[in-house]
Write a protein that holds these residues in place. Structure first.
Motif, PDB file in Angstrom:
ATOM      1  N   ALA A 120       0.826  -1.205   0.000  1.00 28.40           N
ATOM      2  CA  ALA A 120       0.000   0.000   0.000  1.00 28.40           C
ATOM      3  C   ALA A 120       0.862   1.258   0.000  1.00 28.40           C
ATOM      4  CB  ALA A 120      -0.932  -0.004   1.216  1.00 28.40           C
ATOM      5  N   ASP A 121       1.999   1.212   0.679  1.00 26.90           N
ATOM      6  CA  ASP A 121       2.910   2.357   0.651  1.00 26.90           C
ATOM      7  C   ASP A 121       3.377   2.649  -0.776  1.00 26.90           C
ATOM      8  OD1 ASP A 121       2.786   2.957   3.325  1.00 26.90           O
ATOM      9  OD2 ASP A 121       4.505   1.702   3.861  1.00 26.90           O
ATOM     10  N   GLU A 122       3.622   1.611  -1.562  1.00 24.00           N
ATOM     11  CA  GLU A 122       3.994   1.799  -2.956  1.00 24.00           C
ATOM     12  C   GLU A 122       2.867   2.470  -3.738  1.00 24.00           C
ATOM     13  OE1 GLU A 122       7.103   0.651  -5.002  1.00 24.00           O
ATOM     14  OE2 GLU A 122       7.421   1.537  -3.013  1.00 24.00           O
ATOM     15  N   ALA A 123       1.607   2.063  -3.447  1.00 24.35           N
ATOM     16  CA  ALA A 123       0.464   2.685  -4.114  1.00 24.35           C
ATOM     17  C   ALA A 123       0.287   4.128  -3.669  1.00 24.35           C
ATOM     18  CB  ALA A 123      -0.797   1.873  -3.807  1.00 24.35           C
ATOM     19  N   LEU A 124       0.490   4.378  -2.371  1.00 21.14           N
ATOM     20  CA  LEU A 124       0.371   5.738  -1.853  1.00 21.14           C
ATOM     21  C   LEU A 124       1.375   6.668  -2.515  1.00 21.14           C
ATOM     22  CD1 LEU A 124      -0.883   7.678   0.260  1.00 21.14           C
ATOM     23  CD2 LEU A 124       0.852   6.888   1.878  1.00 21.14           C
ATOM     24  N   ALA A 125       2.555   6.135  -2.811  1.00 23.73           N
ATOM     25  CA  ALA A 125       3.597   6.947  -3.456  1.00 23.73           C
ATOM     26  C   ALA A 125       3.401   7.037  -4.970  1.00 23.73           C
ATOM     27  CB  ALA A 125       4.964   6.348  -3.143  1.00 23.73           C
ATOM     28  N   GLY A 126       2.372   6.353  -5.471  1.00 24.98           N
ATOM     29  CA  GLY A 126       2.085   6.451  -6.896  1.00 24.98           C
ATOM     30  C   GLY A 126       2.824   5.459  -7.757  1.00 24.98           C
ATOM     31  N   HIS A 127       3.412   4.416  -7.181  1.00 28.98           N
ATOM     32  CA  HIS A 127       4.206   3.462  -7.943  1.00 28.98           C
ATOM     33  C   HIS A 127       3.513   2.124  -8.158  1.00 28.98           C
ATOM     34  CE1 HIS A 127       7.550   6.191  -7.782  1.00 28.98           C
ATOM     35  NE2 HIS A 127       7.524   6.218  -6.451  1.00 28.98           N
ATOM     36  N   ALA A 128       2.342   1.908  -7.544  1.00 29.06           N
ATOM     37  CA  ALA A 128       1.633   0.643  -7.707  1.00 29.06           C
ATOM     38  C   ALA A 128       0.162   0.933  -7.976  1.00 29.06           C
ATOM     39  CB  ALA A 128       1.779  -0.239  -6.473  1.00 29.06           C
ATOM     40  N   THR A 129      -0.437   0.125  -8.836  1.00 29.71           N
ATOM     41  CA  THR A 129      -1.856   0.266  -9.162  1.00 29.71           C
ATOM     42  C   THR A 129      -2.646  -0.993  -8.825  1.00 29.71           C
ATOM     43  OG1 THR A 129      -1.462  -0.529 -11.419  1.00 29.71           O
ATOM     44  CG2 THR A 129      -1.352   1.863 -11.051  1.00 29.71           C
ATOM     45  N   ARG A 130      -1.977  -2.029  -8.341  1.00 30.78           N
ATOM     46  CA  ARG A 130      -2.665  -3.289  -8.063  1.00 30.78           C
ATOM     47  C   ARG A 130      -2.002  -3.994  -6.877  1.00 30.78           C
ATOM     48  NH1 ARG A 130      -1.540  -8.396  -9.371  1.00 30.78           N
ATOM     49  NH2 ARG A 130       0.158  -7.699 -10.722  1.00 30.78           N
ATOM     50  N   ILE A 131      -2.840  -4.525  -5.981  1.00 35.90           N
ATOM     51  CA  ILE A 131      -2.397  -5.397  -4.888  1.00 35.90           C
ATOM     52  C   ILE A 131      -3.251  -6.654  -4.955  1.00 35.90           C
ATOM     53  CG2 ILE A 131      -2.168  -5.690  -2.395  1.00 35.90           C
ATOM     54  CD1 ILE A 131      -1.917  -2.685  -2.118  1.00 35.90           C
ATOM     55  N   GLU A 132      -2.609  -7.799  -4.949  1.00 34.00           N
ATOM     56  CA  GLU A 132      -3.335  -9.068  -5.024  1.00 34.00           C
ATOM     57  C   GLU A 132      -2.889  -9.971  -3.882  1.00 34.00           C
ATOM     58  OE1 GLU A 132      -4.481 -12.603  -8.240  1.00 34.00           O
ATOM     59  OE2 GLU A 132      -3.149 -10.949  -8.808  1.00 34.00           O
ATOM     60  N   VAL A 133      -3.860 -10.460  -3.126  1.00 30.44           N
ATOM     61  CA  VAL A 133      -3.596 -11.341  -1.992  1.00 30.44           C
ATOM     62  C   VAL A 133      -4.280 -12.677  -2.262  1.00 30.44           C
ATOM     63  CG1 VAL A 133      -3.871 -11.690   0.489  1.00 30.44           C
ATOM     64  CG2 VAL A 133      -3.404  -9.401  -0.396  1.00 30.44           C
ATOM     65  N   THR A 134      -3.550 -13.747  -2.052  1.00 27.67           N
ATOM     66  CA  THR A 134      -4.078 -15.094  -2.289  1.00 27.67           C
ATOM     67  C   THR A 134      -3.883 -15.942  -1.041  1.00 27.67           C
ATOM     68  OG1 THR A 134      -3.506 -14.916  -4.646  1.00 27.67           O
ATOM     69  CG2 THR A 134      -3.961 -17.122  -3.769  1.00 27.67           C
ATOM     70  N   VAL A 135      -4.979 -16.531  -0.571  1.00 28.29           N
ATOM     71  CA  VAL A 135      -4.920 -17.469   0.552  1.00 28.29           C
ATOM     72  C   VAL A 135      -4.990 -18.878  -0.036  1.00 28.29           C
ATOM     73  CG1 VAL A 135      -6.010 -18.248   2.684  1.00 28.29           C
ATOM     74  CG2 VAL A 135      -6.021 -15.819   2.102  1.00 28.29           C
ATOM     75  N   LEU A 136      -3.945 -19.663   0.182  1.00 28.12           N
ATOM     76  CA  LEU A 136      -3.856 -20.993  -0.409  1.00 28.12           C
ATOM     77  C   LEU A 136      -4.343 -22.065   0.566  1.00 28.12           C
ATOM     78  CD1 LEU A 136      -0.394 -20.553  -2.138  1.00 28.12           C
ATOM     79  CD2 LEU A 136      -2.647 -20.387  -3.178  1.00 28.12           C
ATOM     80  N   SER A 137      -4.696 -23.214   0.035  1.00 29.07           N
ATOM     81  CA  SER A 137      -5.261 -24.285   0.854  1.00 29.07           C
ATOM     82  C   SER A 137      -4.266 -24.857   1.855  1.00 29.07           C
ATOM     83  CB  SER A 137      -5.784 -25.407  -0.054  1.00 29.07           C
ATOM     84  OG  SER A 137      -4.750 -25.875  -0.904  1.00 29.07           O
ATOM     85  N   ASP A 138      -2.947 -24.661   1.627  1.00 30.00           N
ATOM     86  CA  ASP A 138      -1.958 -25.171   2.587  1.00 30.00           C
ATOM     87  C   ASP A 138      -1.726 -24.220   3.759  1.00 30.00           C
ATOM     88  OD1 ASP A 138      -0.614 -23.113   1.365  1.00 30.00           O
ATOM     89  OD2 ASP A 138       1.149 -24.297   0.786  1.00 30.00           O
ATOM     90  N   GLY A 139      -2.505 -23.120   3.824  1.00 31.80           N
ATOM     91  CA  GLY A 139      -2.386 -22.166   4.926  1.00 31.80           C
ATOM     92  C   GLY A 139      -1.462 -21.016   4.642  1.00 31.80           C
ATOM     93  N   SER A 140      -0.739 -21.043   3.536  1.00 30.58           N
ATOM     94  CA  SER A 140       0.161 -19.935   3.207  1.00 30.58           C
ATOM     95  C   SER A 140      -0.623 -18.791   2.559  1.00 30.58           C
ATOM     96  CB  SER A 140       1.265 -20.407   2.260  1.00 30.58           C
ATOM     97  OG  SER A 140       0.714 -20.781   1.008  1.00 30.58           O
ATOM     98  N   VAL A 141      -0.016 -17.627   2.578  1.00 26.70           N
ATOM     99  CA  VAL A 141      -0.638 -16.429   2.016  1.00 26.70           C
ATOM    100  C   VAL A 141       0.375 -15.758   1.091  1.00 26.70           C
ATOM    101  CG1 VAL A 141      -1.713 -14.209   2.537  1.00 26.70           C
ATOM    102  CG2 VAL A 141      -2.006 -16.124   4.122  1.00 26.70           C
ATOM    103  N   VAL A 142      -0.109 -15.321  -0.062  1.00 29.14           N
ATOM    104  CA  VAL A 142       0.729 -14.625  -1.032  1.00 29.14           C
ATOM    105  C   VAL A 142       0.258 -13.181  -1.152  1.00 29.14           C
ATOM    106  CG1 VAL A 142       1.490 -14.514  -3.437  1.00 29.14           C
ATOM    107  CG2 VAL A 142       1.125 -16.742  -2.340  1.00 29.14           C
ATOM    108  N   VAL A 143       1.193 -12.231  -1.060  1.00 28.32           N
ATOM    109  CA  VAL A 143       0.901 -10.814  -1.257  1.00 28.32           C
ATOM    110  C   VAL A 143       1.761 -10.327  -2.414  1.00 28.32           C
ATOM    111  CG1 VAL A 143       0.906  -8.509  -0.239  1.00 28.32           C
ATOM    112  CG2 VAL A 143       0.352 -10.507   1.191  1.00 28.32           C
ATOM    113  N   GLU A 144       1.094  -9.778  -3.424  1.00 32.81           N
ATOM    114  CA  GLU A 144       1.811  -9.382  -4.641  1.00 32.81           C
ATOM    115  C   GLU A 144       1.364  -7.994  -5.066  1.00 32.81           C
ATOM    116  OE1 GLU A 144       2.728 -11.158  -9.131  1.00 32.81           O
ATOM    117  OE2 GLU A 144       1.345 -12.186  -7.773  1.00 32.81           O
ATOM    118  N   ASP A 145       2.302  -7.168  -5.514  1.00 36.02           N
ATOM    119  CA  ASP A 145       1.965  -5.842  -6.031  1.00 36.02           C
ATOM    120  C   ASP A 145       2.783  -5.572  -7.289  1.00 36.02           C
ATOM    121  OD1 ASP A 145       4.486  -4.219  -5.463  1.00 36.02           O
ATOM    122  OD2 ASP A 145       4.013  -4.885  -3.407  1.00 36.02           O
TER     123      ASP A 145
END
Length: 624
Positions: free
Chosen positions: A10-35
């Motif tokens: 979100a800090d990247e988006a606030l600074a104007g460098h990101a337009t998308r954040i994608e979060v994925t919760v996987l069945s093995d309990g792990s979480v992916v955060v991508e921008d």
């Protein structure tokens, strides 16, 4: 753990460098955060021997958010400066994988880098895997929470959904995506930001004002605050409920509020008070406080603070002192202008605030029944009876302490109880149930009876469950004052204890006003009379029987206190010889009774009482 990763994106988006954040919760309990931001730096900072990406995940206070003097810094308004950040995310995970697409430190094209940890320790050092696609940039972090550190290693989906949606709201134009196992992806993208979100929050509420949305940031450093500091907001007032405010600082949700929310509310209060003074709406003898004005205000607030200080690593509450003054200045003038441009909304806010202040004032005066150890503390003047047979027990409400003394000596202590009343009882016709206990005599009666105030719609069986006496005897002098006391007690019962009348528990004792004594043929006779007409009839009857006038004497009682115990027992307390008037009320009587008592006892009905007395006063049989 996951929020730290999301905040960085979100800090990247606030600074104007990101337009998308994608979060994925996987069945093995792990979480992916991508921008699609610039990607975590992969170069080696000056004075260090390891890449910046590795430092960020392994070393405290290694973030790039500390230089606030650089007004072009991407992290000038980042979400906090504890500096532990994703290092804690790594520390609480058993696996963590980082993939970075960013420009090569030495210049040239873009590269794809990978970095991984196991049990917080470096497993794979930062490695350039391949060339990235043309100008591809961003960061992808996958984390497996370590179950040893949590009650549950599963992410709270509800909180995660709320957090991600808030990021989309606070950053208009940002696309936020949440992927959940075996579910369709959730996608948020708001173009109108806070106003749109507040409208959704109030979908089931009853707004009394339009939504006021706006923003205000410092243009320069000349006003005691840094350039860019300020806030955006959306607020309105609702008719019911106490909507929970949603507040943020540099996109970080502050669930417990803090100085920014306090300052904002103070600024709103000042603006509304200014509007009231300008339009002469300030109520006389009623002091408004801040919560009267803001208690039903729905609010979404996004503050931007240069150097925010939070309470605890979770950043749930802002503690920066300067934020209070900043928010007061931020909202006061814009809201003042809006209120004067929307006077109808302003008046609605003021009316609601005045009602709140009146309720608060009444609550402050509320007098509770005194209780101790879970049982009602019986009033000290109550002389209780021995029997526990509620149907047989009688409570005498006696006018005056002196009469109470005679009644105490006269009573049958097995089933007759006494409560002397001092002076006139409070007129409770227009007194709220919460305030009637302010009067000591009313308090004593209620405690002695063992019941609470109730309305005409109450179930008699339920509200009278604690009743301690089956018969309530109103015993007052046979004069105008005594009649007045009777009416005041009946007013109390009709207004606040109507079930007593509906279930035939109330009686008025008719004590005699005169005693006629006669001695005839060696026999003494005594006759008690309630009125002059009854006295005259008794004397005429004695004369007809041959009793001479010289043998007849008449005593007029000035009050119950003049009677000795024997006289009081015979005339008022002995079930075989006393004269009682039962006071009953059916459901069909309630409307007429309330209308009549409103005429008699309401402070607002003085004109009606005068008209009634002028019209029907000649019908009254007055003892004056």
């Amino acid at each position: 753990m996951v929020q730290e990763l999301i905040d960085n994106s979100a800090d990247e988006a606030l600074a104007g460098h990101a337009t998308r954040i994608e979060v994925t919760v996987l069945s093995d309990g792990s979480v992916v955060v991508e921008d699609n931001g610039r990607g975590i730096p992969v170069g080696i900072p000056p004075g260090e021997t390891r890449p910046a990406a590795e430092l960020a995940f392994t070393t405290l206070h290694a973030g790039g958010k500390f230089d606030k003097t650089d007004k072009s810094s991407a992290y000038r308004f980042s979400g906090g400066l504890h500096g532990v950040g994703v290092a804690v995310t790594n520390a609480l995970s058993n696996r963590l994988l980082v993939e970075i697409h960013t420009r090569d430190p030495q210049g040239g094209g873009y590269g794809h880098y990978r970095l991984s940890f196991v049990d917080s320790k470096l497993q794979e050092a930062l490695t350039r895997v391949e060339n990235s696609q043309a100008r591809r940039h961003g960061t992808r972090v996958q984390v497996w929470p370590d179950p040893r550190y949590f009650d549950s290693a599963r992410v709270n989906i509800r909180e995660l959904t709320h957090l991600l949606r808030a990021k989309a709201i606070l950053l208009p134009g940002l696309q936020v995506i949440l992927n959940l196992p075996e579910q369709e992806a959730l996608v948020w993208q708001y173009d109108s930001g806070l106003a749109e979100y507040l409208g959704e929050m109030l979908a089931e509420a009853e707004p009394i004002t339009p939504v006021f949305a706006g923003e205000m940031y410092q243009n320069d450093d000349s006003n005691g605050f840094a350039q860019g500091e300020g806030a955006s907001w959306a607020l309105c007032w609702s008719a019911q409920g106490n909507p929970r405010p949603e507040t943020y600082v540099n996109l970080i949700p502050t669930l417990d509020g803090g100085t920014h929310e306090s300052g904002f509310r103070a600024g709103v209060f000042e603006a509304v008070r200014s509007f009231m003074e300008h339009h002469s709406l300030v109520p006389a003898k009623l002091k408004l406080v801040q919560d009267d004005v803001t208690g039903k205000m729905a609010l979404v607030l996004s503050g931007r603070i240069l150097d925010p200080q939070f309470q605890g690593q979770t950043k749930d509450k802002l503690t920066s002192r300067e934020a209070y003054k900043l928010m007061v200045q931020t909202i006061r003038d814009p809201l003042d202008l809006w209120l004067n441009s929307h006077p109808e909304a302003g008046r609605a806010i003021v009316e609601q605030a005045i009602q709140s202040a009146q309720l608060r004032s009444r609550a402050a005066q509320k007098i509770e029944r005194k209780k101790g150890s879970g049982l009602a503390t019986l009033p000290g003047k109550l002389t209780d009876c021995e029997s526990e047979d509620i149907q047989r027990n009688e409570l005498f409400l006696v006018e005056g302490d002196s009469a109470g003394g005679s009644a105490k000596a006269a009573r049958d202590k097995e089933y007759q109880a006494l409560l002397p009343l001092r002076g006139k009882v409070l007129n409770t016709w227009e007194v709220d149930a919460d305030l009637i206990f302010k009067n000591q005599e009313v308090h004593n009666m209620a405690v002695a009876l063992g019941i609470e105030p109730h309305g005409v719609a109450a179930d008699p069986e339920q509200v009278l469950a604690g009743l301690r006496y089956g018969k309530i005897m109103i015993l007052s002098d046979a004069d105008v004052d005594g009649s007045h006391i009777q009416v005041l007690i009946l007013t109390l019962f009709l207004r606040h204890f109507p079930a007593l009348l509906r279930r035939d528990h109330v009686f008025v004792v008719k004590p005699p006003l005169y005693r006629v004594d006669a001695t005839w043929r060696g026999k003494a006779r005594k006759i008690y009379c309630e009125a002059e007409s009854e006295r005259d009839v008794a004397i005429d009857r004695l004369r007809a029987e041959g009793v001479k006038d010289s043998a007849i004497s008449v005593q007029r009682f000035k009050g119950l206190g003049e009677m000795n115990p024997d006289q009081l027992w015979e005339t008022a307390m002995c079930p075989d010889t006393r004269s009682l008037v039962p006071l009953t009320m059916s459901l069909s009587d309630q409307a007429a009774l309330h209308e009549r008592f409103s005429l008699l006892m309401s402070k607002q009905s003085a004109g009606g009482r005068r008209e009634w007395m002028e019209r029907d006063g000649w019908t009254a049989d007055l003892d004056i």
